[in-house]
Design a protein around this motif. Structure first.
Motif, mmCIF file in Angstrom:
data_model
loop_
_atom_site.group_PDB
_atom_site.id
_atom_site.type_symbol
_atom_site.label_atom_id
_atom_site.label_comp_id
_atom_site.label_asym_id
_atom_site.label_seq_id
_atom_site.Cartn_x
_atom_site.Cartn_y
_atom_site.Cartn_z
ATOM 1 N N ARG B 59 -8.879 -30.663 16.905
ATOM 2 C CA ARG B 59 -8.862 -29.393 17.639
ATOM 3 C C ARG B 59 -9.049 -28.222 16.695
ATOM 4 O O ARG B 59 -8.590 -28.245 15.550
ATOM 5 N N VAL B 60 -9.727 -27.195 17.201
ATOM 6 C CA VAL B 60 -9.824 -25.921 16.485
ATOM 7 C C VAL B 60 -9.450 -24.851 17.496
ATOM 8 O O VAL B 60 -10.157 -24.655 18.495
ATOM 9 N N ARG B 61 -8.315 -24.190 17.273
ATOM 10 C CA ARG B 61 -7.887 -23.158 18.230
ATOM 11 C C ARG B 61 -7.878 -21.812 17.544
ATOM 12 O O ARG B 61 -7.375 -21.673 16.423
ATOM 13 N N PHE B 62 -8.433 -20.834 18.234
ATOM 14 C CA PHE B 62 -8.414 -19.458 17.738
ATOM 15 C C PHE B 62 -7.723 -18.607 18.793
ATOM 16 O O PHE B 62 -8.134 -18.622 19.957
ATOM 17 N N ARG B 63 -6.662 -17.917 18.384
ATOM 18 C CA ARG B 63 -5.801 -17.166 19.317
ATOM 19 C C ARG B 63 -5.377 -18.061 20.493
ATOM 20 O O ARG B 63 -5.368 -17.644 21.648
ATOM 21 N N GLY B 64 -5.132 -19.318 20.195
ATOM 22 C CA GLY B 64 -4.647 -20.252 21.203
ATOM 23 C C GLY B 64 -5.731 -20.864 22.070
ATOM 24 O O GLY B 64 -5.461 -21.752 22.876
ATOM 25 N N GLU B 65 -6.986 -20.406 21.893
ATOM 26 C CA GLU B 65 -8.077 -20.904 22.749
ATOM 27 C C GLU B 65 -8.858 -21.991 22.011
ATOM 28 O O GLU B 65 -9.182 -21.835 20.823
ATOM 29 N N GLU B 66 -9.153 -23.068 22.708
ATOM 30 C CA GLU B 66 -9.899 -24.171 22.090
ATOM 31 C C GLU B 66 -11.348 -23.756 21.811
ATOM 32 O O GLU B 66 -12.034 -23.227 22.688
ATOM 33 N N MET B 67 -11.795 -23.979 20.576
ATOM 34 C CA MET B 67 -13.158 -23.625 20.203
ATOM 35 C C MET B 67 -14.099 -24.832 20.234
ATOM 36 O O MET B 67 -15.319 -24.672 20.333
ATOM 37 N N VAL B 68 -13.534 -26.043 20.139
ATOM 38 C CA VAL B 68 -14.396 -27.231 20.129
ATOM 39 C C VAL B 68 -15.124 -27.321 21.474
ATOM 40 O O VAL B 68 -14.497 -27.230 22.530
ATOM 41 N N GLY B 69 -16.439 -27.473 21.391
ATOM 42 C CA GLY B 69 -17.246 -27.540 22.617
ATOM 43 C C GLY B 69 -17.897 -26.216 22.947
ATOM 44 O O GLY B 69 -18.785 -26.156 23.795
ATOM 45 N N LYS B 70 -17.439 -25.144 22.270
ATOM 46 C CA LYS B 70 -18.082 -23.839 22.528
ATOM 47 C C LYS B 70 -19.307 -23.696 21.630
ATOM 48 O O LYS B 70 -19.434 -24.356 20.595
ATOM 49 N N ARG B 71 -20.195 -22.790 22.015
ATOM 50 C CA ARG B 71 -21.349 -22.481 21.174
ATOM 51 C C ARG B 71 -20.891 -21.583 20.028
ATOM 52 O O ARG B 71 -19.914 -20.835 20.161
ATOM 53 N N THR B 72 -21.606 -21.646 18.917
ATOM 54 C CA THR B 72 -21.252 -20.847 17.750
ATOM 55 C C THR B 72 -21.201 -19.353 18.097
ATOM 56 O O THR B 72 -20.300 -18.627 17.663
ATOM 57 N N SER B 73 -22.157 -18.894 18.915
ATOM 58 C CA SER B 73 -22.172 -17.462 19.263
ATOM 59 C C SER B 73 -20.916 -17.088 20.052
ATOM 60 O O SER B 73 -20.416 -15.965 19.924
ATOM 61 N N ASP B 74 -20.391 -18.030 20.835
ATOM 62 C CA ASP B 74 -19.161 -17.744 21.579
ATOM 63 C C ASP B 74 -17.955 -17.677 20.647
ATOM 64 O O ASP B 74 -17.050 -16.865 20.850
#
Lengths: 331, 232
Positions: B59-74
């Motif tokens: 998992r990679v969470r930023f401010r508690g939000e999961e980043m895995v699966g998101k696009r780099t621009s997001d």
């Protein structure tokens, strides 16, 4: 060469120069979409020819709807503007759909996959166009392959006539090609250098991964560029209706794709400025060939042959093209 | 909850297993150094956080939000900036255009230029120059400026001193120290002295795994604790 030129009067040479400028305008419209798409996305879009064909037929239908045969004065030009807008928007939508639905699935795959896909899209669109034309005309299976001269009689009356400018007799459609070519060059240039999307396109052309890491949604940019490129192909297709060197058949796009590719390669893959310069050079080569083939040699294919000589010489002397940085085939 | 939480991340290049269960945290306004020899997975960790090389597991969470699966621009739009190892300027774009490309749409462009040029006055002098013609130090300043103007809450800074003259390294270090007052920083840096000066905490990576971590105040660049993992 000088001796050869001297046997023509200055009037004939000047007329050839202006005709060459018109041809250059047509080449710019034909090739801009290809070069924009390759420059940003690295995709050699073989469906470009099919978009040109659809632009021709959509333009013809637009002319039947909005224009009248040999419309005189301004009344001939306003409907034509409407046809260009219709074709541009229609093809932009189709191109965006093709990119969104098909091409984007192959980003990151070897270039051959994208070439095969766009070639497949071209074949399907070409066949659909053929089926549609045959149904529309109620004709036989070869109706779509038979030259269709009627659309050329529509549009401004001046397209079928010579216009006298400063004592020079110039085909009316040539003047229009120069004008629209200049508008396309200025429009694309301003779009690339003065808009946020243009900035994203130039940044993404250099390093799409870094652009994405800066928060630029590069996939959306790809869709927009594919759409604009396809829209320009459609406008070019409409222009071919009045070109004496092209017949309106479903093969018209495939026929026009060749000089478009030559211009893109000679200018340098993916550089818009290079494409503009190459279009000018190719336009003059072509019209000089026309001048020679009608006055000196009885050889009708000379203009096309000169284009191929230009391509071969460029590939030998400067494989990157006039302003390109990457060698053709250097991937 | 940390600003950035990386948990048990496994990342591959093809079949090569590069990150083998990396976990780390970065808190708001914190500078964290990621140390390790060449090829142990430091840059891959940054690419994984940005989803440029998405993990197969973890998992990679930023401010508690999961980043895995998101696009780099997001990921970038959520406030994670990247200053990559080789700067990756848009060389045919001017300094101004490079900065402009990094400013999110809707943000105040004038304020962004003011921030960039106040931090690095030399960039204002070179405003209309193509970025590809800048010196290495100036390119690094532009890379940091791009990170600064992006409304980021966190910067991933990869080898900022690489290939720079000692005086320029000092300038870049000073600039990063100023930047770190405003945003959290995850820093990869071979220059141990610079890294420990800037960072509050550190992680040491070896063979794709975190093998040590702690406060930088508790170690010095020559300590056996660090050199056993970092010397060739």
């Amino acid at each position: 060469m000088t001796g050869l030129l001297l046997q023509f009067g200055p009037t004939a040479l000047l007329e050839t120069l202006i005709q060459g400028l018109g041809q250059a305008g047509l080449y710019v419209i034909l090739a801009s979409g290809l070069t924009l798409i390759f420059g940003l996305m690295g995709v050699l879009n073989f469906a470009h020819g099919a978009f040109i064909t659809i632009g021709t037929y959509l333009g013809a239908m637009g002319l039947f709807l909005l224009s009248s045969p040999n419309a005189a004065g301004v009344g001939g030009f306003l409907p034509l503007l409407g046809v260009f807008v219709l074709v541009f928007v229609g093809l932009m939508a189709l191109g965006s759909l093709v990119e969104f639905g098909l091409v984007r699935r192959l980003y990151g795959r070897p270039p051959i996959d994208q070439i095969l896909l766009t070639f497949g899209v071209a074949t399907v669109l070409q066949q659909l166009a053929e089926i549609f034309v045959n149904l529309f005309t109620g004709g036989t299976s070869n109706q779509a392959q038979t030259p269709w001269p009627e659309p050329a009689t529509y549009g401004p009356a001046v397209f079928g006539e010579n216009v006298t400018v400063a004592g020079l007799a110039i085909d009316g459609v040539v003047l229009m090609e120069i004008l629209v070519g200049a508008v396309v060059v200025a429009g694309v240039y301003l779009f690339l250098t003065r808009t946020r999307y243009g900035l994203y396109i130039r940044a993404g052309s250099e390093d799409d991964e870094m652009a994405e890491a800066l928060g630029i949604d590069i996939r959306r940019v790809f869709t927009v560029v594919f759409g604009i490129g396809s829209g320009l192909a459609g406008v070019a297709g409409t222009f071919l209706i009045w070109q004496s060197t092209y017949d309106v058949t479903v093969a018209i796009g495939a026929q026009a794709l060749l000089p478009a590719f030559i211009v893109v390669v000679v200018g340098g893959l993916g550089t818009f400025t290079g494409t503009v310069v190459a279009a000018a050079v190719a336009g003059f080569f072509f019209e000089f060939g026309v001048l020679l083939s009608t006055n000196v040699f009885d050889f009708v294919s000379l203009p096309q042959m000169l284009l191929f000589i230009l391509l071969v010489v460029t590939l030998i002397v400067r494989p990157t093209g006039i302003l390109g940085e990457e060698e053709v085939g250097g991937h | 909850m940390s600003l950035l939480e990386v948990r048990d991340v496994h990342t591959y290049y093809g079949e090569s297993h590069i990150l083998e269960g990396v976990s780390l945290d970065v808190d708001t306004d914190e500078v964290v150094a990621l140390l390790g020899r060449n090829g142990v997975g430091k840059t891959t960790t940054m690419r994984t956080i940005l989803q440029l090389t998405p993990p197969r597991k973890g998992r990679v969470r930023f401010r508690g939000e999961e980043m895995v699966g998101k696009r780099t621009s997001d990921v970038a739009k959520r406030g994670v900036g990247w200053i990559p190892e080789d700067r990756r300027m848009f060389g045919n774009l001017t300094v101004e255009e490079n900065i402009r490309a990094a400013v999110p749409s809707g943000s105040d462009m004038g304020a962004a230029f003011e921030t960039a040029f106040e931090t690095f006055p030399i960039l204002e002098e070179r405003r209309q120059q193509d970025a590809g013609t800048l010196s290495g130090g100036q390119q690094q300043m532009l890379a940091i400026a791009r990170g600064l103007v992006g409304d980021n809450e966190m910067l991933l800074v990869d080898e900022p001193s690489e290939g720079l003259a000692p005086q320029i390294v000092a300038d870049v270090g000073e600039a990063l120290a100023r930047v770190s007052n405003e945003v959290a920083v995850l820093l990869v840096e071979q220059n141990l002295r610079l890294a420990l000066n800037l960072a509050d905490r550190f992680y040491v990576l070896d063979h794709g795994q975190v093998v040590d971590e702690g406060d930088t105040a508790a170690v010095d660049p020559g300590s056996e604790r660090l050199t056993r993992h970092l010397s060739a």
